[in-house]
Design a protein around this motif. Structure first.
Motif, PDB file in Angstrom:
ATOM      1  N   SER A 134      13.111  36.490 -72.515  1.00 50.64           N
ATOM      2  CA  SER A 134      14.097  36.611 -71.435  1.00 50.64           C
ATOM      3  C   SER A 134      13.969  35.418 -70.502  1.00 50.64           C
ATOM      4  O   SER A 134      13.070  34.587 -70.638  1.00 50.64           O
ATOM      5  CB  SER A 134      13.880  37.920 -70.648  1.00 50.64           C
ATOM      6  N   GLY A 135      14.904  35.340 -69.552  1.00 50.57           N
ATOM      7  CA  GLY A 135      14.818  34.369 -68.485  1.00 50.57           C
ATOM      8  C   GLY A 135      14.751  32.924 -68.937  1.00 50.57           C
ATOM      9  O   GLY A 135      15.480  32.490 -69.834  1.00 50.57           O
ATOM     10  N   ILE A 136      13.875  32.160 -68.304  1.00 47.51           N
ATOM     11  CA  ILE A 136      13.734  30.738 -68.584  1.00 47.51           C
ATOM     12  C   ILE A 136      13.375  30.497 -70.042  1.00 47.51           C
ATOM     13  O   ILE A 136      13.941  29.614 -70.700  1.00 47.51           O
ATOM     14  CB  ILE A 136      12.669  30.113 -67.655  1.00 47.51           C
ATOM     15  N   GLY A 137      12.433  31.269 -70.577  1.00 47.64           N
ATOM     16  CA  GLY A 137      12.006  31.085 -71.960  1.00 47.64           C
ATOM     17  C   GLY A 137      13.133  31.287 -72.951  1.00 47.64           C
ATOM     18  O   GLY A 137      13.291  30.512 -73.906  1.00 47.64           O
ATOM     19  N   LYS A 138      13.938  32.311 -72.725  1.00 48.75           N
ATOM     20  CA  LYS A 138      15.083  32.576 -73.592  1.00 48.75           C
ATOM     21  C   LYS A 138      16.088  31.435 -73.520  1.00 48.75           C
ATOM     22  O   LYS A 138      16.565  30.946 -74.563  1.00 48.75           O
ATOM     23  CB  LYS A 138      15.747  33.891 -73.189  1.00 48.75           C
ATOM     24  N   SER A 139      16.429  30.998 -72.317  1.00 53.20           N
ATOM     25  CA  SER A 139      17.402  29.915 -72.160  1.00 53.20           C
ATOM     26  C   SER A 139      16.905  28.623 -72.790  1.00 53.20           C
ATOM     27  O   SER A 139      17.674  27.892 -73.422  1.00 53.20           O
ATOM     28  CB  SER A 139      17.712  29.695 -70.673  1.00 53.20           C
ATOM     29  N   VAL A 141      15.084  31.329 -59.491  1.00 49.14           N
ATOM     30  CA  VAL A 141      15.883  31.276 -60.715  1.00 49.14           C
ATOM     31  C   VAL A 141      16.385  32.692 -60.986  1.00 49.14           C
ATOM     32  O   VAL A 141      15.637  33.667 -60.842  1.00 49.14           O
ATOM     33  CB  VAL A 141      15.054  30.764 -61.916  1.00 49.14           C
ATOM     34  N   THR A 142      17.641  32.811 -61.387  1.00 50.35           N
ATOM     35  CA  THR A 142      18.253  34.134 -61.569  1.00 50.35           C
ATOM     36  C   THR A 142      17.782  34.773 -62.866  1.00 50.35           C
ATOM     37  O   THR A 142      18.463  34.734 -63.899  1.00 50.35           O
ATOM     38  CB  THR A 142      19.786  34.020 -61.560  1.00 50.35           C
ATOM     39  N   THR A 143      16.573  35.339 -62.815  1.00 46.39           N
ATOM     40  CA  THR A 143      15.995  36.059 -63.946  1.00 46.39           C
ATOM     41  C   THR A 143      15.518  37.425 -63.449  1.00 46.39           C
ATOM     42  O   THR A 143      15.703  37.779 -62.278  1.00 46.39           O
ATOM     43  CB  THR A 143      14.795  35.280 -64.521  1.00 46.39           C
ATOM     44  N   ASN A 144      14.854  38.160 -64.320  1.00 48.69           N
ATOM     45  CA  ASN A 144      14.325  39.472 -63.936  1.00 48.69           C
ATOM     46  C   ASN A 144      12.916  39.393 -63.352  1.00 48.69           C
ATOM     47  O   ASN A 144      12.238  40.413 -63.237  1.00 48.69           O
ATOM     48  CB  ASN A 144      14.310  40.402 -65.151  1.00 48.69           C
ATOM     49  N   VAL A 145      12.490  38.190 -62.957  1.00 48.87           N
ATOM     50  CA  VAL A 145      11.121  38.027 -62.475  1.00 48.87           C
ATOM     51  C   VAL A 145      10.825  38.919 -61.278  1.00 48.87           C
ATOM     52  O   VAL A 145       9.735  39.499 -61.176  1.00 48.87           O
ATOM     53  CB  VAL A 145      10.821  36.543 -62.155  1.00 48.87           C
ATOM     54  N   ASN A 178      17.181  39.154 -53.077  1.00 47.73           N
ATOM     55  CA  ASN A 178      18.420  38.451 -52.763  1.00 47.73           C
ATOM     56  C   ASN A 178      18.321  36.966 -53.078  1.00 47.73           C
ATOM     57  O   ASN A 178      19.258  36.371 -53.611  1.00 47.73           O
ATOM     58  CB  ASN A 178      18.772  38.645 -51.279  1.00 47.73           C
ATOM     59  N   ALA A 179      17.193  36.365 -52.753  1.00 49.02           N
ATOM     60  CA  ALA A 179      17.011  34.932 -53.003  1.00 49.02           C
ATOM     61  C   ALA A 179      17.028  34.636 -54.498  1.00 49.02           C
ATOM     62  O   ALA A 179      17.579  33.616 -54.937  1.00 49.02           O
ATOM     63  CB  ALA A 179      15.715  34.448 -52.381  1.00 49.02           C
ATOM     64  N   THR A 180      16.441  35.522 -55.286  1.00 45.14           N
ATOM     65  CA  THR A 180      16.431  35.351 -56.738  1.00 45.14           C
ATOM     66  C   THR A 180      17.840  35.455 -57.304  1.00 45.14           C
ATOM     67  O   THR A 180      18.245  34.676 -58.170  1.00 45.14           O
ATOM     68  CB  THR A 180      15.526  36.406 -57.402  1.00 45.14           C
ATOM     69  N   ALA A 181      18.590  36.422 -56.789  1.00 49.64           N
ATOM     70  CA  ALA A 181      19.969  36.611 -57.253  1.00 49.64           C
ATOM     71  C   ALA A 181      20.838  35.386 -56.983  1.00 49.64           C
ATOM     72  O   ALA A 181      21.803  35.122 -57.707  1.00 49.64           O
ATOM     73  CB  ALA A 181      20.571  37.842 -56.582  1.00 49.64           C
ATOM     74  N   ARG A 198      20.944  26.420 -66.689  1.00 44.89           N
ATOM     75  CA  ARG A 198      20.876  25.148 -65.974  1.00 44.89           C
ATOM     76  C   ARG A 198      19.424  24.702 -65.832  1.00 44.89           C
ATOM     77  O   ARG A 198      19.091  23.527 -66.024  1.00 44.89           O
ATOM     78  CB  ARG A 198      21.528  25.304 -64.601  1.00 44.89           C
ATOM     79  N   PHE A 199      18.576  25.658 -65.504  1.00 50.11           N
ATOM     80  CA  PHE A 199      17.158  25.348 -65.363  1.00 50.11           C
ATOM     81  C   PHE A 199      16.590  24.800 -66.674  1.00 50.11           C
ATOM     82  O   PHE A 199      15.839  23.822 -66.670  1.00 50.11           O
ATOM     83  CB  PHE A 199      16.380  26.606 -64.951  1.00 50.11           C
ATOM     84  N   ALA A 200      16.954  25.435 -67.788  1.00 52.17           N
ATOM     85  CA  ALA A 200      16.432  25.024 -69.099  1.00 52.17           C
ATOM     86  C   ALA A 200      16.799  23.581 -69.419  1.00 52.17           C
ATOM     87  O   ALA A 200      15.987  22.827 -69.980  1.00 52.17           O
ATOM     88  CB  ALA A 200      16.946  25.961 -70.191  1.00 52.17           C
TER      89      ALA A 200
END
Length: 264
Positions: free
Chosen positions: A15-20, A186-190, A207-210, A217-219
């Motif tokens: 998920s998240g950064i790793g998935k992207s 970064v908009t992930t489930n972290v 809120n900041a994560t959202a 984009r990060f990837a």
């Protein structure tokens, strides 16, 4: 793209950064090894990959780091080599230090720091033997700046910086590279998965994560930093980056700013 010719092992890839990052590199037909605890989610990521015939799945739990020598052997056997290890797996925290059980502190350190270090040490002899290799580590802006509700999370990320800065110097003559990637929001489930004081997940997004950078984009920015073999890169919003430089040049001012952050 340099990474197109590499064999890249990504932890936290479900998920998240790793998935992207996996989806981006697969579009270049990079040979990939994807790891996390969630094998079914890894298979879902593999099915989304453009060249899934060059994507292998290797379940791995960073908390169970005693057996990583065998895991590394399994990983190398999948394609016969590994060129890049992206240490991306980990877990966050949302709790005041006074409310956080020591068992939670230990779990964060086991997963984020000791698991990452153990996997790196298990793969290091392979990199040294072939006189090449690249360790990439997803740390955090809080690996440079400690902020409320993240005391032990910040400590684990600071620890990663200390270890990998030292390792970079030690393996320079072995042609082994180290890149520290410091995300801001970064908009992930972290934040949803972040541990609270009793060890249970927060189960809500900050809120900041959202409002953070999209992981796709990060990837792209992360892949660019890896290809350029940068030693350290901050992929974050302007405020988070400003905090890093304020810490360096105006530490007292930053301390006042951090004290005003919400701790509820």
């Amino acid at each position: 793209m340099i990474l197109k010719t590499k064999i890249v092992w990504i932890t936290g890839a479900s998920s998240g950064i790793g998935k992207s990052l996996a989806l981006l590199l697969s579009s270049q037909n990079t040979k990939l090894i994807l790891s996390s605890r969630n094998e079914s989610a890894l298979n879902e990521v593999r099915e989304l990959c453009l060249h899934k015939e060059n994507v292998k799945i290797l379940p791995l739990d960073l908390e169970k780091y005693e057996g990583f020598s065998e895991k590394v052997e399994e990983a190398i056997a999948l394609f016969g080599d590994i060129d890049v290890l992206v240490n991306n797996g980990g877990i966050s925290q949302r709790s005041l230090a006074k409310d956080t059980a020591i068992a939670v502190d230990k779990r964060l350190m086991d997963i984020n720091y000791l698991g990452t270090v153990a996997l790196t040490k298990a793969l290091l002899p392979h990199f040294i033997h072939k006189n090449s290799g690249h360790f990439v580590v997803t740390t955090s802006i809080v690996g440079k700046i400690g902020t409320p509700l993240r005391s032990t999370y910040a400590a684990t990320k600071h620890a990663l910086h200390g270890f990998f800065d030292s390792l970079r110097a030690e393996v320079f003559n072995d042609n082994v590279k180290v890149t520290l990637v410091c995300p801001g929001f970064v908009t992930t489930n972290v934040s949803k998965n972040a541990l609270t004081g009793d060890g249970s997940p927060q189960n809500k997004m900050d809120n900041a994560t959202a409002k953070g950078i999209h992981p796709d984009r990060f990837a792209k920015l992360m892949a660019n930093a890896i290809e350029k073999e940068k030693e350290e890169v901050y992929i974050a919003g302007a405020k988070e980056k400003l905090g890093v430089y304020a810490k360096r040049f105006y530490p007292k001012l930053l301390s006042k700013m951090i004290r005003k952050l919400s701790v509820t």
